[in-house]
Design an enzyme around this catalytic site. Sequence first.
Site, mmCIF file in Angstrom:
data_model
loop_
_atom_site.group_PDB
_atom_site.id
_atom_site.type_symbol
_atom_site.label_atom_id
_atom_site.label_comp_id
_atom_site.label_asym_id
_atom_site.label_seq_id
_atom_site.Cartn_x
_atom_site.Cartn_y
_atom_site.Cartn_z
ATOM 1 N N LYS A 22 34.354 63.208 55.876
ATOM 2 C CA LYS A 22 35.592 62.445 56.090
ATOM 3 C C LYS A 22 36.065 61.857 54.765
ATOM 4 C CE LYS A 22 35.280 58.058 57.632
ATOM 5 N NZ LYS A 22 35.960 57.019 56.852
ATOM 6 N N ASN A 23 35.159 61.242 54.009
ATOM 7 C CA ASN A 23 35.575 60.490 52.827
ATOM 8 C C ASN A 23 35.844 61.356 51.606
ATOM 9 O OD1 ASN A 23 35.478 58.257 54.404
ATOM 10 N ND2 ASN A 23 33.598 57.421 53.541
ATOM 11 N N ARG A 91 43.437 52.605 56.450
ATOM 12 C CA ARG A 91 43.548 52.008 55.121
ATOM 13 C C ARG A 91 43.617 53.081 54.031
ATOM 14 N NH1 ARG A 91 42.599 47.813 53.956
ATOM 15 N NH2 ARG A 91 41.847 48.457 51.916
ATOM 16 N N CYS A 115 40.297 44.691 57.230
ATOM 17 C CA CYS A 115 39.712 45.411 58.361
ATOM 18 C C CYS A 115 38.446 44.648 58.745
ATOM 19 C CB CYS A 115 39.419 46.867 58.013
ATOM 20 S SG CYS A 115 37.998 47.077 56.995
ATOM 21 N N ARG A 120 39.228 44.127 51.705
ATOM 22 C CA ARG A 120 39.572 45.459 51.190
ATOM 23 C C ARG A 120 40.826 45.444 50.304
ATOM 24 N NH1 ARG A 120 37.271 49.210 54.936
ATOM 25 N NH2 ARG A 120 37.472 50.790 53.331
ATOM 26 N N PRO A 121 40.900 44.565 49.305
ATOM 27 C CA PRO A 121 42.090 44.535 48.442
ATOM 28 C C PRO A 121 42.235 45.842 47.650
ATOM 29 C CG PRO A 121 40.329 43.262 47.474
ATOM 30 C CD PRO A 121 39.861 43.659 48.841
ATOM 31 N N VAL A 122 43.418 46.021 47.079
ATOM 32 C CA VAL A 122 43.665 47.225 46.255
ATOM 33 C C VAL A 122 44.122 46.826 44.857
ATOM 34 C CG1 VAL A 122 44.151 48.774 48.196
ATOM 35 C CG2 VAL A 122 46.009 47.397 47.205
ATOM 36 N N ASP A 123 43.760 45.612 44.439
ATOM 37 C CA ASP A 123 44.206 45.116 43.124
ATOM 38 C C ASP A 123 43.759 46.012 41.977
ATOM 39 O OD1 ASP A 123 41.662 44.084 44.068
ATOM 40 O OD2 ASP A 123 41.555 42.998 42.202
ATOM 41 N N LEU A 124 42.565 46.581 42.084
ATOM 42 C CA LEU A 124 42.074 47.411 40.965
ATOM 43 C C LEU A 124 42.846 48.733 40.889
ATOM 44 C CD1 LEU A 124 38.223 46.772 41.330
ATOM 45 C CD2 LEU A 124 39.897 45.535 39.936
ATOM 46 N N ASP A 305 27.477 52.635 53.626
ATOM 47 C CA ASP A 305 27.832 53.330 54.874
ATOM 48 C C ASP A 305 26.605 53.742 55.677
ATOM 49 O OD1 ASP A 305 30.787 55.071 53.610
ATOM 50 O OD2 ASP A 305 30.402 52.985 54.135
ATOM 51 N N ILE A 327 28.254 45.300 48.943
ATOM 52 C CA ILE A 327 29.551 45.955 48.740
ATOM 53 C C ILE A 327 30.657 45.266 49.533
ATOM 54 C CG2 ILE A 327 30.831 48.116 48.920
ATOM 55 C CD1 ILE A 327 28.583 48.225 46.842
ATOM 56 N N ARG A 397 36.429 58.011 64.485
ATOM 57 C CA ARG A 397 37.048 58.092 63.156
ATOM 58 C C ARG A 397 36.149 58.844 62.175
ATOM 59 N NH1 ARG A 397 39.983 52.672 61.420
ATOM 60 N NH2 ARG A 397 40.561 54.154 59.821
HETATM 61 C C1 EPZ Z 1 35.358 53.905 50.428
HETATM 62 O O1 EPZ Z 1 36.123 52.744 50.763
HETATM 63 C C2 EPZ Z 1 34.951 54.529 51.751
HETATM 64 N N1 EPZ Z 1 36.143 54.931 52.493
HETATM 65 C C3 EPZ Z 1 34.134 53.529 52.573
HETATM 66 O O2 EPZ Z 1 33.692 54.207 53.745
HETATM 67 C C4 EPZ Z 1 32.903 53.136 51.753
HETATM 68 O O3 EPZ Z 1 32.170 52.161 52.478
HETATM 69 C C5 EPZ Z 1 33.350 52.558 50.401
HETATM 70 O O4 EPZ Z 1 34.167 53.530 49.707
HETATM 71 C C6 EPZ Z 1 32.169 52.201 49.509
HETATM 72 O O5 EPZ Z 1 31.372 53.319 49.305
HETATM 73 C C7 EPZ Z 1 36.772 56.090 52.150
HETATM 74 O O6 EPZ Z 1 36.377 56.785 51.227
HETATM 75 C C8 EPZ Z 1 37.970 56.468 52.971
HETATM 76 P P1 EPZ Z 1 35.789 50.505 47.437
HETATM 77 P P2 EPZ Z 1 36.966 51.969 49.604
HETATM 78 O O7 EPZ Z 1 37.162 50.516 46.888
HETATM 79 O O8 EPZ Z 1 37.510 52.960 48.652
HETATM 80 C C9 EPZ Z 1 36.287 45.894 46.524
HETATM 81 C C10 EPZ Z 1 33.261 54.466 56.018
HETATM 82 O O9 EPZ Z 1 32.542 53.833 56.822
HETATM 83 N N2 EPZ Z 1 37.570 46.285 45.904
HETATM 84 O O10 EPZ Z 1 34.688 51.153 46.668
HETATM 85 O O11 EPZ Z 1 37.874 51.026 50.267
HETATM 86 C C11 EPZ Z 1 36.336 46.017 48.041
HETATM 87 O O12 EPZ Z 1 36.866 44.843 48.609
HETATM 88 C C12 EPZ Z 1 34.121 53.708 55.029
HETATM 89 O O13 EPZ Z 1 33.325 55.727 55.957
HETATM 90 C C13 EPZ Z 1 38.343 45.327 45.260
HETATM 91 O O14 EPZ Z 1 37.979 44.155 45.190
HETATM 92 O O15 EPZ Z 1 35.766 51.153 48.899
HETATM 93 C C14 EPZ Z 1 34.902 46.219 48.422
HETATM 94 O O16 EPZ Z 1 34.266 44.956 48.518
HETATM 95 C C15 EPZ Z 1 33.986 52.204 55.169
HETATM 96 N N3 EPZ Z 1 39.535 45.682 44.711
HETATM 97 C C16 EPZ Z 1 34.328 46.993 47.239
HETATM 98 O O17 EPZ Z 1 35.255 46.808 46.147
HETATM 99 C C17 EPZ Z 1 39.998 46.979 44.776
HETATM 100 O O18 EPZ Z 1 41.102 47.257 44.236
HETATM 101 C C18 EPZ Z 1 34.169 48.467 47.497
HETATM 102 O O19 EPZ Z 1 35.423 48.993 47.787
HETATM 103 C C19 EPZ Z 1 39.201 47.934 45.435
HETATM 104 C C20 EPZ Z 1 37.991 47.573 45.988
#
Ligand code: EPZ
Length: 418
Positions: A22-23, A91, A115, A120-124, A305, A327, A397
């Site tokens: 999926k991911n 998301r 969620c 789950r911010p997207v600031d980065l 995960d 995480i 999902r």
């Molecule tokens: C991906 O989510 C996966 N989803 C998640 O899988 C997985 O748990 C996660 O990576 C970590 O491995 C998909 O690939 C669709 P991150 P993502 O950005 O990209 C913080 C599942 O169960 N962060 O690595 O959202 C964030 O808040 C799902 O299959 C910021 O602060 O993960 C989190 O605490 C759940 N600012 C941490 O980083 C940002 O701009 C990890 O987030 C981005 C992230």
Amino acid sequence: MDKLIIEGGVPLQGSIRVSGAKNAALPILMACLLAEGPVSLTNVPRLADIRTSLKLLNILGCETAFEGNDATSVCTGLKSEAPYDLVKTMRASVLCLGPLLARLGEAQVALPGGCAIGARPVDLHLRGMEKMGAKFELTGGYIRGVCPGGLKGAKITLDFPTVGGTENLLMAASLAQGATTLENAAREPEVVDLANFLNAMGAKITGQGTSVITVEGVSTLKGCAYRVMPDRIEAGTYMIAAAITGGELEIVDCPFADLDAVSYKLREMGVWLQEMDDFVLVRRSDGPLRNVDVTTLPHPGFPTDMQAQIMALMCFGKGAGTIEEKIFENRFMHVLELVRLGADVRLKGRTAMVQGVGKLIGAPVMASDLRASASLVLAGLAAEGTTTIERIYHLDRGYENIEAKLSGVGARIKRVPA
Ligand code: EPZ
């Protein structure tokens, strides 16, 4: 809403084939927006989030088809807006931001809400694209981005190795003018699969799988054919299904090399794993399972995960173990549901203290998020009596045909409409 009814106590025996990841499929589908020609994908899992992604591609001006596990997409006239009523259901829709900016020079993407597992911010994501010349404003619940003159390559250092952030930036950089270096990039196998797909379309990416990824921007990307990698989290989940029920499973098309941290911890607990020619054989070793300490970390550390799933297994281990979730800030929603089944788990901040209890008793429980649901299925397979799991749309999902796959190896599991 459907629910699952599981009669526990059956040691699973047989062979389960892992579906496409999926991911990996989700970012790869968003990357189809970058292609000037048709893309054909195989090994695409039949999941709710995949159907949502294909719907988003349609809204953004692509013609798509999805037959069996084969998906195709061709852009016929790109649009720049990803609407809230779709983004709020998934998301990962935010991953269309990089491709739209790269192709159109503008994008309006609904800000994905939080969620169950965290803000789950997207600031980065945004700060990285700003380094490439994009400008963003957040108005009316939308991220509106423009990049007059097109994206330019840049040197970007990520505060955190964000998976989605790395993926958005890889897609944006593929069509940027000049070279981009991503430092502290995510190393997850799904990021590598996306980079390999982009290269199959003609991108020039090196370093994927390490913390420093370099992208030489090109002017166009062409359509291609590509097979999505198998799902390591699904594979890990079924490994634990074998161990928790005291059975033996062949996990077919298992990306075993991508599961080192998981297999290491399972072996430490007393699970026997053997990589054969085209499957991995999993069963409990002789003697009792022993509890361990787990900390979730970015790849190649133990994947967040798989956290809920190993917690279910630890209910059957001897002694106490700890699970530190580093995480996400709220990824213990499964704890109170496991406690309803008789688990002994206590939370202290972002650490769970798990005391093995040796057995669980079936009861009605509620799924709260994708991997929490998987944890409850695993617990139900090993519990005495009947476990009913409600809100299993979370499960749909991320796990293709889960009740068929489990019934096929002896589980007494059925889906009933609510
Ligand atoms: C991906 O989510 C996966 N989803 C998640 O899988 C997985 O748990 C996660 O990576 C970590 O491995 C998909 O690939 C669709 P991150 P993502 O950005 O990209 C913080 C599942 O169960 N962060 O690595 O959202 C964030 O808040 C799902 O299959 C910021 O602060 O993960 C989190 O605490 C759940 N600012 C941490 O980083 C940002 O701009 C990890 O987030 C981005 C992230």
